[in-house]
Design an enzyme around this catalytic site. Structure first.
Site, PDB file in Angstrom:
ATOM      1  N   GLU A  41      44.057  66.921  29.993  1.00  0.00           N
ATOM      2  CA  GLU A  41      44.255  66.797  28.550  1.00  0.00           C
ATOM      3  C   GLU A  41      45.703  66.423  28.298  1.00  0.00           C
ATOM      4  OE1 GLU A  41      43.739  68.825  24.154  1.00  0.00           O
ATOM      5  OE2 GLU A  41      43.623  70.140  25.900  1.00  0.00           O
ATOM      6  N   ASP A  66      52.039  68.365  28.260  1.00  0.00           N
ATOM      7  CA  ASP A  66      52.639  68.368  26.926  1.00  0.00           C
ATOM      8  C   ASP A  66      54.139  68.622  27.049  1.00  0.00           C
ATOM      9  OD1 ASP A  66      53.071  68.604  24.107  1.00  0.00           O
ATOM     10  OD2 ASP A  66      51.041  69.398  23.870  1.00  0.00           O
ATOM     11  N   ASP A 116      49.877  61.838  18.055  1.00  0.00           N
ATOM     12  CA  ASP A 116      50.713  61.582  16.876  1.00  0.00           C
ATOM     13  C   ASP A 116      50.480  60.142  16.390  1.00  0.00           C
ATOM     14  OD1 ASP A 116      52.756  61.228  14.992  1.00  0.00           O
ATOM     15  OD2 ASP A 116      54.122  62.533  16.093  1.00  0.00           O
ATOM     16  N   LYS A 120      54.293  55.742   9.735  1.00  0.00           N
ATOM     17  CA  LYS A 120      55.208  54.765   9.160  1.00  0.00           C
ATOM     18  C   LYS A 120      55.253  53.517  10.043  1.00  0.00           C
ATOM     19  CE  LYS A 120      58.146  58.114   6.787  1.00  0.00           C
ATOM     20  NZ  LYS A 120      59.513  58.659   6.631  1.00  0.00           N
ATOM     21  N   ASP A 152      42.412  61.070  13.294  1.00  0.00           N
ATOM     22  CA  ASP A 152      42.022  61.008  11.885  1.00  0.00           C
ATOM     23  C   ASP A 152      42.680  59.814  11.197  1.00  0.00           C
ATOM     24  OD1 ASP A 152      44.591  62.240  12.109  1.00  0.00           O
ATOM     25  OD2 ASP A 152      44.413  62.882  10.019  1.00  0.00           O
TER      26      ASP A 152
END
Length: 210
Positions: A41, A66, A116, A120, A152
């Site tokens: 992951e 991560d 992420d 912008k 999303d």
């Protein structure tokens, strides 16, 4: 991150068997004590998805990657509490670490949940899913292996879909230019639950390594 926080992080993870400070390929069979399939992951955040997957599939080995210190500390605490033996955590940037940690065809599955989106326009170049990372994953995932993605962000979803469908190494399991409406066969991450509760549309994608 401040100097004191960095020391705190180092102190917490120094003697944790579930945390690996790696800059080269390890012997994963020695790390886990078996030769079970390895599932990765990327960006596990608070660890809810990673931990639930590891608890569900005790005949698979899970690696979480991560660079979120607080999430790593939180996930280590939960792993210890549940006494899970089939999960390891690595700190670092995916673009740098994946080439070092895994050999060709060594991964059976990869999960990237809500990376992420950098919404912008001037920041879009910072998005993780680019042709170079797709090529990298194609090398590390075994033939027949699968990569699962969710976002999303409609614009990011379109970019991800276009990138993977442009690669001859992957096939969209939902068909050309298609997304999955929902995903019931894996647990939902914390972010996913929040998005669903808020009525947000989620774009799910699954690509198989040819």
């Amino acid at each position: 991150m401040g100097f004191k926080n960095l020391i705190s992080f180092d102190a917490i993870v120094e003697n944790e068997p579930f945390f690996l400070d790696l800059d080269e390929h390890p012997d994963w069979s020695a790390v886990f004590g078996n030769r079970n399939p390895i599932k990765l992951e990327v960006g596990f955040g608070g660890g809810s998805f990673l931990i639930e997957m590891a608890a569900r599939e005790n005949r698979a080995n899970f690696v979480g990657l991560d660079y979120y210190h607080k999430g790593i500390r939180k996930t280590i605490t939960r792993i210890n509490k549940l006494q899970l033996q089939n999960v390891r955590l690595v700190y670092g940037d995916a673009k740098e670490k994946i080439p070092l940690l895994f050999r060709r065809g060594e991964l059976s599955e990869v999960y990237i949940n809500f990376p992420d989106p950098w919404p912008k326009k001037r920041h879009a170049k910072r998005r993780l899913i680019k042709p170079e990372i797709i090529g990298m994953l194609a090398e590390k995932i075994a033939p027949g292996g699968t990569i699962y993605l969710a976002t999303d962000s409609e614009s990011y979803a379109a970019e991800i879909l276009e990138g993977f469908e442009a690669s001859p190494e992957f096939t969209n399991k939902s068909g050309p230019r298609a997304y999955e409406i929902q995903r019931e066969d894996v647990p939902k991450s914390k972010y996913e639950k929040n998005f669903i509760k808020a009525g947000e549309k989620i774009f799910y994608m699954t690509f198989m390594r040819n």
